[in-house]
Design a protein around this motif. Structure first.
Motif, PDB file in Angstrom:
ATOM      1  N   GLY A  94     -39.506  19.076  47.514  1.00 29.34           N
ATOM      2  CA  GLY A  94     -39.264  18.139  46.205  1.00 29.34           C
ATOM      3  C   GLY A  94     -40.495  17.934  45.841  1.00 29.34           C
ATOM      4  N   ARG A  95     -41.472  18.418  45.868  1.00 30.48           N
ATOM      5  CA  ARG A  95     -42.804  17.813  45.399  1.00 30.48           C
ATOM      6  C   ARG A  95     -42.697  18.276  43.850  1.00 30.48           C
ATOM      7  NH1 ARG A  95     -46.728  16.087  48.464  1.00 30.48           N
ATOM      8  NH2 ARG A  95     -46.563  16.713  50.882  1.00 30.48           N
ATOM      9  N   LYS A  96     -42.928  17.168  42.971  1.00 29.39           N
ATOM     10  CA  LYS A  96     -42.789  17.380  41.534  1.00 29.39           C
ATOM     11  C   LYS A  96     -44.191  18.009  40.874  1.00 29.39           C
ATOM     12  CE  LYS A  96     -39.828  13.628  39.865  1.00 29.39           C
ATOM     13  NZ  LYS A  96     -40.054  12.059  39.550  1.00 29.39           N
ATOM     14  N   PHE A  98     -44.686  36.298  40.063  1.00 27.96           N
ATOM     15  CA  PHE A  98     -44.571  35.572  38.925  1.00 27.96           C
ATOM     16  C   PHE A  98     -44.837  36.397  37.724  1.00 27.96           C
ATOM     17  CE2 PHE A  98     -45.969  32.202  41.717  1.00 27.96           C
ATOM     18  CZ  PHE A  98     -46.040  31.123  41.068  1.00 27.96           C
ATOM     19  N   ALA A  99     -45.219  37.423  38.015  1.00 31.47           N
ATOM     20  CA  ALA A  99     -45.093  38.689  36.918  1.00 31.47           C
ATOM     21  C   ALA A  99     -43.612  39.079  36.626  1.00 31.47           C
ATOM     22  CB  ALA A  99     -46.017  39.814  37.184  1.00 31.47           C
ATOM     23  N   VAL A 100     -42.831  39.343  37.527  1.00 32.44           N
ATOM     24  CA  VAL A 100     -41.669  39.820  37.834  1.00 32.44           C
ATOM     25  C   VAL A 100     -40.677  38.696  36.964  1.00 32.44           C
ATOM     26  CG1 VAL A 100     -39.413  40.375  39.219  1.00 32.44           C
ATOM     27  CG2 VAL A 100     -41.758  41.191  39.812  1.00 32.44           C
ATOM     28  N   VAL A 101     -40.821  37.412  37.301  1.00 21.46           N
ATOM     29  CA  VAL A 101     -40.024  36.291  36.701  1.00 21.46           C
ATOM     30  C   VAL A 101     -40.600  36.285  35.096  1.00 21.46           C
ATOM     31  CG1 VAL A 101     -39.606  33.769  36.762  1.00 21.46           C
ATOM     32  CG2 VAL A 101     -39.620  35.160  39.040  1.00 21.46           C
ATOM     33  N   ASP A 102     -41.813  36.355  35.090  1.00 21.59           N
ATOM     34  CA  ASP A 102     -42.226  36.353  33.505  1.00 21.59           C
ATOM     35  C   ASP A 102     -41.396  37.370  32.526  1.00 21.59           C
ATOM     36  OD1 ASP A 102     -43.900  34.089  33.390  1.00 21.59           O
ATOM     37  OD2 ASP A 102     -45.772  35.312  33.142  1.00 21.59           O
ATOM     38  N   TYR A 120     -47.087  23.040  38.834  1.00 18.03           N
ATOM     39  CA  TYR A 120     -47.840  24.383  39.185  1.00 18.03           C
ATOM     40  C   TYR A 120     -47.199  25.481  38.861  1.00 18.03           C
ATOM     41  CZ  TYR A 120     -50.378  27.540  42.006  1.00 18.03           C
ATOM     42  OH  TYR A 120     -51.227  28.563  42.215  1.00 18.03           O
ATOM     43  N   VAL A 121     -45.991  25.576  39.195  1.00 15.52           N
ATOM     44  CA  VAL A 121     -45.295  27.148  39.262  1.00 15.52           C
ATOM     45  C   VAL A 121     -45.114  27.343  37.600  1.00 15.52           C
ATOM     46  CG1 VAL A 121     -42.925  28.167  39.643  1.00 15.52           C
ATOM     47  CG2 VAL A 121     -43.990  26.776  41.472  1.00 15.52           C
ATOM     48  N   LEU A 122     -44.829  26.357  36.952  1.00 18.79           N
ATOM     49  CA  LEU A 122     -44.631  26.600  35.389  1.00 18.79           C
ATOM     50  C   LEU A 122     -45.935  27.082  34.802  1.00 18.79           C
ATOM     51  CD1 LEU A 122     -42.486  23.710  34.290  1.00 18.79           C
ATOM     52  CD2 LEU A 122     -41.860  26.042  34.398  1.00 18.79           C
ATOM     53  N   GLY A 123     -47.001  26.313  35.376  1.00 15.94           N
ATOM     54  CA  GLY A 123     -48.463  26.834  34.749  1.00 15.94           C
ATOM     55  C   GLY A 123     -48.735  28.278  35.327  1.00 15.94           C
ATOM     56  N   GLY A 124     -48.341  28.520  36.622  1.00 20.86           N
ATOM     57  CA  GLY A 124     -48.575  29.756  37.061  1.00 20.86           C
ATOM     58  C   GLY A 124     -47.652  31.203  36.220  1.00 20.86           C
ATOM     59  N   LEU A 125     -46.558  30.547  35.722  1.00 22.98           N
ATOM     60  CA  LEU A 125     -45.677  31.563  34.875  1.00 22.98           C
ATOM     61  C   LEU A 125     -46.448  31.795  33.636  1.00 22.98           C
ATOM     62  CD1 LEU A 125     -42.212  30.471  35.460  1.00 22.98           C
ATOM     63  CD2 LEU A 125     -43.291  32.617  36.244  1.00 22.98           C
ATOM     64  N   ARG A 177     -52.300  14.043  37.812  1.00 23.36           N
ATOM     65  CA  ARG A 177     -51.816  15.030  38.650  1.00 23.36           C
ATOM     66  C   ARG A 177     -51.150  16.271  38.214  1.00 23.36           C
ATOM     67  NH1 ARG A 177     -52.860  18.543  42.499  1.00 23.36           N
ATOM     68  NH2 ARG A 177     -50.927  19.157  43.598  1.00 23.36           N
ATOM     69  N   TYR A 178     -50.058  15.825  37.326  1.00 19.89           N
ATOM     70  CA  TYR A 178     -49.101  17.059  37.074  1.00 19.89           C
ATOM     71  C   TYR A 178     -50.065  17.836  36.035  1.00 19.89           C
ATOM     72  CZ  TYR A 178     -45.399  13.827  38.402  1.00 19.89           C
ATOM     73  OH  TYR A 178     -44.359  13.088  39.148  1.00 19.89           O
ATOM     74  N   ALA A 179     -50.807  17.352  35.230  1.00 18.20           N
ATOM     75  CA  ALA A 179     -51.691  18.020  34.261  1.00 18.20           C
ATOM     76  C   ALA A 179     -52.622  19.002  35.122  1.00 18.20           C
ATOM     77  CB  ALA A 179     -52.428  17.239  33.573  1.00 18.20           C
ATOM     78  N   LEU A 180     -53.348  18.486  36.214  1.00 19.63           N
ATOM     79  CA  LEU A 180     -54.230  19.372  37.056  1.00 19.63           C
ATOM     80  C   LEU A 180     -53.373  20.368  37.675  1.00 19.63           C
ATOM     81  CD1 LEU A 180     -56.909  16.864  38.267  1.00 19.63           C
ATOM     82  CD2 LEU A 180     -57.146  18.608  36.796  1.00 19.63           C
ATOM     83  N   ALA A 181     -52.153  19.917  38.130  1.00 20.41           N
ATOM     84  CA  ALA A 181     -51.311  21.022  38.797  1.00 20.41           C
ATOM     85  C   ALA A 181     -51.071  22.321  37.792  1.00 20.41           C
ATOM     86  CB  ALA A 181     -50.062  20.524  39.420  1.00 20.41           C
TER      87      ALA A 181
END
Lengths: 191, 196
Positions: free
Chosen positions: A104-106, B36-40, A111-116, B132-136
């Motif tokens: 449940g880490r927000k 990640f490439a597959v989902v993209d 991170y995953v969205l950035g990865g996509l 934190r969200y922005a850096l992630a």
């Protein structure tokens, strides 16, 4: 059957990543700034032990191990440099980022969205990248070099750089990694 | 010092070895970033159906893509995207379930606050969820760009690749630590007046 294995192995991998604390960005921050070497020890020990086990099995039961080696082109090293930068910024990596969703880490969602997005940008730039020196092989004429002998992929043995029996190379190299895991101190820097 | 339920490095390392070996023997080495490439590709083709095309070659139907990346290795990502119930994608989705199962069965359970801003981040930046969200997010962009350029990430290159003594994976690992350690040391430092 394969899908059942995907669920079991993927589930086990996510479970272990969580149990060792690798889905916790704090542990990854401390790993990278050398203020807690726990995950370094896990990685060194895991790689060393897996290596020795794989090459032992491979010697006793040729063909039992499903090897899959990636090609060594300069883009692998440059990709690593880029990856390291992002690793420090996010304190997550693809596997730990995905598994962290399960607790449940927000920040892991971001991170995953950035990865996509990052993968999409790579897909857009691939045609251009393919024309650069990044895709030149590190060793001319040898796309997939390995250190140890006996790595057979689709019926062909990959060229090994160290001319010793594969299990011995694995034992020396893997043994060194395991020894390092044991002798590393708990931390090198303060938090 | 560690949350309740977290394993020590030796126990954790042995568990990791068991998973890695099982994967090598039963199916194929562990790997994550490919998905990640597959989902993209799956998302892309719902927006632009032309990104995955069917073509007849010698009487057989094959997939192609106008995008060079999706088209590489005989359009492997397109083939996986057309068939979402494939090993690689299910494996990665199951990882989420595995971590959840670990929380339910006595593994570390992050607090509501920890799930927003990890303690290690607060140590250097204070309570700043959006930072934190922005850096992630930015880190996600950068890591996956690098991983897909390199053809693998911490799972595929480091755990799986180095175990096979692959030269490519040793190069990847060297690259990662050359940038990751100095960047982390610089980024996560005590800041005057910034800490509680």
């Amino acid at each position: 059957m394969k899908l059942l294995l995907a669920i079991i192995l993927g589930g086990a991998f996510g479970f272990v990543l969580h149990r060792i604390g690798a889905t916790n960005p704090t542990r990854l921050i401390d790993m990278l700034r050398l203020s807690d070497l726990k995950l370094e020890k896990v990685i060194l020990f895991s790689i060393g032990t897996t290596m020795i086990t794989l090459f032992t099995i491979n010697t006793l039961f040729p063909g039992a191990v499903h090897f899959s080696v990636r090609a060594a082109y300069w883009g692998v090293f440059v990709g690593g440099l880029i990856f390291g930068l992002g690793f420090a910024l996010s304190a997550l990596c693809p596997g730990t980022g995905v598994a962290a969703l399960g607790e449940g880490r927000k920040d892991a969602v971001f991170y995953v969205l950035g990865g996509l997005v990052g993968t999409f940008l790579l897909a857009l730039s691939w045609e251009w990248l393919a024309q650069t020196a990044l895709f030149q092989l590190v060793i001319d004429g040898t796309p997939k070099p390995v250190l140890a002998e006996g790595v057979v992929v689709r019926g062909h043995e990959l060229p090994a750089l160290i001319h010793l029996p594969g299990w011995l190379t694995a034992l020396i190299f893997g043994g060194a990694l395991i020894a390092l895991a044991f002798v590393l101190p708990r931390k090198l820097r303060d938090k | 010092m560690y949350p309740k339920g977290e394993w020590d490095w030796l126990k954790g390392g042995l568990a990791m070895v068991a998973v890695a070996i099982a994967a090598f023997l039963l199916v194929k080495p562990l790997g994550v970033s490919t998905q990640f490439a597959v989902v993209d590709t799956m998302i892309w083709k719902t927006i632009d159906p032309e990104i995955v095309q069917k073509k007849e070659v010698n009487g057989k139907e094959v997939l192609t893509s106008p995008n060079a990346y999706i088209n590489k290795s005989h359009a492997a990502y397109a083939r996986a995207a057309e068939n979402p119930l494939n090993y690689g994608l299910i494996f990665v989705l199951a990882m989420i379930g595995g971590a959840f199962l670990s929380v339910l069965t006595g593994g570390p359970k992050p607090s509501k606050e920890e799930r927003r801003v990890p303690e290690g981040f607060q140590r250097y930046f204070g309570h700043k969820p959006w930072l934190r969200y922005a850096l992630a997010f930015v880190g996600g962009i950068v890591t996956l760009y690098g991983a897909r350029l390199a053809g693998g990430c911490t799972s595929g290159h480091m755990i799986s690749g180095i175990s096979q003594t692959a030269v490519s994976s040793l190069l990847f690992a060297a690259g990662v630590f050359i940038t990751a350690i100095p960047t982390a040391i610089w980024l996560y430092r005590k800041r005057g007046g910034n800490n509680q």
